[in-house]
Write a protein that holds these residues in place. Sequence first.
Motif, short mmCIF file in Angstrom:
data_model
loop_
_atom_site.label_atom_id
_atom_site.label_comp_id
_atom_site.label_asym_id
_atom_site.label_seq_id
_atom_site.Cartn_x
_atom_site.Cartn_y
_atom_site.Cartn_z
N SER A 1 2.41 1.75 -3.37
CA SER A 1 1.43 2.16 -4.39
C SER A 1 1.11 3.64 -4.32
O SER A 1 0.83 4.27 -5.34
N LYS B 1 0.83 -1.21 0.00
CA LYS B 1 0.00 0.00 0.00
C LYS B 1 0.86 1.25 0.00
O LYS B 1 0.58 2.23 -0.72
N ARG C 1 -3.19 4.12 -11.60
CA ARG C 1 -2.44 3.54 -10.48
C ARG C 1 -2.96 4.01 -9.13
O ARG C 1 -2.32 3.77 -8.11
N ASN C 2 -4.10 4.69 -9.11
CA ASN C 2 -4.61 5.23 -7.85
C ASN C 2 -6.06 4.81 -7.65
O ASN C 2 -6.96 5.24 -8.38
N LYS C 3 -6.28 3.95 -6.67
CA LYS C 3 -7.63 3.42 -6.43
C LYS C 3 -8.60 4.49 -5.98
O LYS C 3 -9.78 4.47 -6.35
N ASP C 4 -8.12 5.45 -5.16
CA ASP C 4 -9.00 6.52 -4.67
C ASP C 4 -9.56 7.35 -5.82
O ASP C 4 -10.74 7.71 -5.84
N THR D 1 -4.38 8.21 -12.55
CA THR D 1 -5.72 7.62 -12.44
C THR D 1 -5.67 6.09 -12.47
O THR D 1 -6.37 5.43 -11.71
N THR E 1 -9.84 6.38 -9.03
CA THR E 1 -10.74 5.57 -9.86
C THR E 1 -12.11 5.40 -9.19
O THR E 1 -13.14 5.44 -9.87
N VAL E 2 -12.10 5.23 -7.87
CA VAL E 2 -13.38 5.14 -7.12
C VAL E 2 -14.15 6.45 -7.23
O VAL E 2 -15.36 6.45 -7.46
#
Length: 316
Positions: free
Chosen positions: A245, A242, A299-302, A297, A304-305
Motif C-alpha cells: 500500500s 501494508k 490510497r494513503n491513510k496517513d 490522498t 486522509t487522517v
Amino acid sequence: MENRLKTGISNVTTLVEFVLLGFSDIPNLHWTLFGIFLVIYLTILMCNSIIILVTRIDSALQTPMYFFLGNLSFLEICYVTVTIPRMLMDLLTQKGNISFFACAAQMCFVLMFGGSECLLLTVMAYDRYVAICNPLHYPLIMNHKVCVQLVTVSWISVFPFVIGQTCQIFSLPFCGSNTINHFFCDLPPVLQLACGDTFVNEIAVYVVAVIFVMAPFLLIVVSYGKIISSILKLSSAKGRAKAFSTCSSHLIVVVLFYGTATITYLQPKPNQSEGVGKLISLFYTVLIPTLNPIIYTLRNKDITVALRKLLTKILI
C-alpha cells in the motif's frame, strides 16, 4: 497568420512569432473547454496546495516519503502553470499568437519541470526501496540532509541540459509555416517546423530523453523489483499488504507519467501524429497532474487522517 521580418541584404526570413492552433478545430466547444480546463487547473492548485500544507504542518507526516511528496506537489503546480493558463487565455481570446521568445521559454520550463519530475519520482522509488529493503538503516540513510540534497539535485541537474536543448532547437531556421498544431510549445511539434536537416537535433532529443526518461525509469524498475522481492519474503500477510500500500500510489503515478512521456519524446519524428501527440500531451500536462493528488490522498491513510485533523481544526 504568419508574422515574419525579412532582412533586405541577405533576403533571410526571420520568424517573429508562432501561432498555436490549440483546439481551433473544434470552435463550437471553446467555452466548454475553457470551463473544463479552468476547473481542472483550480483543482490541481487546490489539491496539491493541501498536500503541501498537511505534509508541512502535521507532525505524523514529517518523514522523507512525505517530504518528497510535498516537493512533487509543488513541482506539479509549477508544471501545469506553464501550460494551462496560456491555454485558457488562447481559448478565451480565440487567438494563439505566441512570440518566438515566449515559445522558447515555455518549452524550456515544460522540459525542465518534466525532467525534474522524472528524477523526483526516481528519488521517491529509492526512498521506498531503502524503507522496505533496509528498514533498520532507513533513518540513517534517508536523513533530512540527504533528502534535501536529493531534491536539490532533481531540480538543478536538469537545467543545463534543458537550456542547451532549447537553444539548439530555437537556433534552427524556421522558413516554412509558423503554425503549431498544439496547445503549447512542445518539442516534437516545434521541431517539425524547422527547415533543413534536423537529424542532429533529433539525436540530441533522444539522448536527453534517454538520460532523463529511460534511465530513471530503469532505476525505478530495478528498485521495485527488489522491493517486490523483499515484500514477498515477509511472513505476515498484513505486513505484505501494508508494504504494498505504501508503494502502490507511487507506482501508478510512475506508470502514467513515464508511459506518456516515453511515447512523446522517444517516438520517431515521422511517426508522430499531430492529433495523437496533442491527446497524449493532454494526459501528461493536464490529466496526470489532476490524478496525482487524488491517487495519493485516496490510497494513503496517513494523508486522509491528516486531512481529517486539519478539517476538524478549521471547523471547530
